[in-house]
Design an enzyme around this catalytic site. Structure first.
Site, PDB file in Angstrom:
ATOM      1  N   ASP A  99       0.832  -1.212   0.000  1.00  0.00           N
ATOM      2  CA  ASP A  99       0.000   0.000   0.000  1.00  0.00           C
ATOM      3  C   ASP A  99       0.864   1.259   0.000  1.00  0.00           C
ATOM      4  O   ASP A  99       2.104   1.194  -0.052  1.00  0.00           O
ATOM      5  CB  ASP A  99      -0.918  -0.069   1.235  1.00  0.00           C
ATOM      6  CG  ASP A  99      -2.275   0.561   1.008  1.00  0.00           C
ATOM      7  OD1 ASP A  99      -2.379   1.436   0.139  1.00  0.00           O
ATOM      8  OD2 ASP A  99      -3.222   0.189   1.725  1.00  0.00           O
ATOM      9  N   ASP A 113      -9.697   3.848  -3.710  1.00  0.00           N
ATOM     10  CA  ASP A 113     -10.417   2.681  -3.202  1.00  0.00           C
ATOM     11  C   ASP A 113     -11.826   2.587  -3.763  1.00  0.00           C
ATOM     12  O   ASP A 113     -12.557   3.589  -3.855  1.00  0.00           O
ATOM     13  CB  ASP A 113     -10.526   2.753  -1.674  1.00  0.00           C
ATOM     14  CG  ASP A 113      -9.190   2.483  -1.010  1.00  0.00           C
ATOM     15  OD1 ASP A 113      -8.174   2.365  -1.713  1.00  0.00           O
ATOM     16  OD2 ASP A 113      -9.175   2.374   0.237  1.00  0.00           O
TER      17      ASP A 113
HETATM   18  C1  GLA Z   1      -5.853   1.506   1.449  1.00  0.00           C
HETATM   19  C2  GLA Z   1      -5.973   0.512   0.288  1.00  0.00           C
HETATM   20  C3  GLA Z   1      -7.147  -0.399   0.556  1.00  0.00           C
HETATM   21  C4  GLA Z   1      -6.951  -1.139   1.866  1.00  0.00           C
HETATM   22  C5  GLA Z   1      -6.746  -0.147   2.996  1.00  0.00           C
HETATM   23  C6  GLA Z   1      -6.325  -0.818   4.284  1.00  0.00           C
HETATM   24  O1  GLA Z   1      -6.938   2.373   1.509  1.00  0.00           O
HETATM   25  O2  GLA Z   1      -6.107   1.185  -0.935  1.00  0.00           O
HETATM   26  O3  GLA Z   1      -7.306  -1.330  -0.516  1.00  0.00           O
HETATM   27  O4  GLA Z   1      -5.825  -1.988   1.755  1.00  0.00           O
HETATM   28  O5  GLA Z   1      -5.743   0.802   2.681  1.00  0.00           O
HETATM   29  O6  GLA Z   1      -6.141   0.086   5.334  1.00  0.00           O
END
Ligand code: GLA
Length: 387
Positions: A154, A209
């Site tokens: 990430d 996301d």
């Molecule tokens: C980010 C990523 C998500 C998830 C969250 C976890 O937002 O893009 O897909 O992994 O972190 O905290």
């Protein structure tokens, strides 16, 4: 597949040390599996019982036979502090037997196991778990000792440091372990990873996301559908994990989600709690004809050949010479969408076989393809010249 999945090497960030080579043949087709994040976020139901039950369900439900392979942990698997050796520590409440035991169980089912951390000082959860920035080698070795097969990496708390260097350093650390590990770059498309991440990771997020609603699905589709030229075997665009079955969209919208992800050769990572899914959800996830479009060995990301007024014709060339065709209606009213064999790039022929991938029926056509597509719906076909 290795013909079309060449290995790529480059020097690690900073230009010192040995060059490392990512084995692109680890992801000849887009990865398929499951990840807890879209259903649990950082909630308490993310635990050992859930992961073991998911692995069991992969086998008993037919998901494994349909091609789903990876059982992946997302954020919140570790404790907020490293141990006295600087190692990450599995949360003993969520995972009382540790992570290696989970990986062993998943492997015993003939499946693969994935884990998560961030290319930053901390992961994304506000709870504040340690990330791997400046701990790349130590954490990669820990993951290899767990026998992980997949890392999602990430982008939170990255301290404004260069993305190419951060992601390349973990690539090098993973390769140095000697363990084959699929490397999923979760950089949200912020630094156009499609322009530099081939050979750094096997897949890279192209978007922020996903959320379990129509507006989010539409936004991510539009961001990802213009990037087709950058994807191929061993290097995939990733518009984020599936929301199918999480309850925020209709089954028509979830079919659109699954069908568009398939025609865009996106990774298919189920994001629902498989202990609670409906038969309708399973029918979508287990549609092997749609999965075959996603997993087609030619590895081309399908793209719109026409988009007008919210009506789209997507085409994906397939290895056997046929074409997957999606007629996608993003509008709020049913609409007629049509195309032709010539427009989707098929050779001239006396007739064509049109396979409806939702109805599982085959019809003959003289070359035209037309459908009244419901609001937010997607008709999906596999079309071949019949002779
Ligand atoms: C980010 C990523 C998500 C998830 C969250 C976890 O937002 O893009 O897909 O992994 O972190 O905290």
């Amino acid at each position: 597949m290795s013909d079309s999945a060449p290995s790529v090497s480059s020097s690690p960030a900073g230009g010192t040390g040995p060059s490392r080579t990512l084995d692109l043949s680890l992801a000849p087709t887009p990865p398929m599996g499951w990840n807890n994040w879209n259903t649990t976020n950082d909630g308490p139901e993310f635990d050992e019982e859930m992961v073991l039950a998911t692995a069991d369900f992969f086998v008993s439900s037919g998901l494994k036979d349909a091609g789903y392979e990876y059982v992946n942990l997302d954020d919140c698997w570790a404790l907020p502090e490293r141990d006295e050796h600087g190692d990450l520590v599995p949360d003993p409440v969520r995972f009382p037997h540790g992570i290696k035991a989970l990986a062993d169980y998943v492997h015993s089912k003939g499946l693969k196991f994935g884990i998560y951390t961030s290319a930053g000082s901390h992961t994304c959860s506000p709870i504040g778990f340690p990330g791997a920035l400046d701990h790349e080698e130590q954490d990669a070795l820990l993951f290899a000792s767990y026998e992980v097969d997949y890392l999602k990496y990430d982008n939170c708390h990255n301290e404004g440091r260069d993305a190419v260097q951060r992601y390349t350093r973990m690539r090098d650390a993973l390769v140095a372990t000697g363990r084959p590990i699929v490397y999923s770059i979760c950089e949200w498309g912020q630094n156009d990873p499609w322009t530099w991440a081939k050979g750094v990771g096997h897949l890279w997020r192209t978007t922020g996301d996903i959320s379990d609603n129509w507006a989010s699905l539409l936004e991510l589709t539009k961001q990802n559908m213009v990037l087709a030229e950058y994807a191929g075997p061993g290097h995939w665009n990733d518009p984020d994990m599936l929301e199918v079955g999480n309850g925020g969209m209709t089954d028509t919208e979830y079919r659109t989600h699954f069908g568009l992800w398939a025609i865009m050769a996106a990774p298919l990572l189920i994001g629902s709690d498989l202990r609670r899914v409906t038969p309708e959800t399973m029918e979508i996830l287990l549609n092997t004809e749609v999965i075959a479009v996603d997993q087609d060995p030619l590895g081309v990301q399908g793209a719109p050949i026409r988009s007008e007024g919210g009506l789209h014709v997507f085409v994906k060339p397939l290895a056997d010479g046929s074409r997957a065709v999606a007629l996608f209606n993003e509008t709020d009213e049913a609409a007629d969408i049509s195309t032709s064999a010539a427009e989707v790039g098929l050779p001239e022929a006396a007739s064509y076989e049109v396979r409806d991938l939702w109805a599982h029926t085959t019809e003959k056509s003289g070359g035209s393809l037309a459908e009244n597509v419901p609001a937010h719906g997607t008709a999906l076909y596999r079309v071949a010249a019949a002779g």
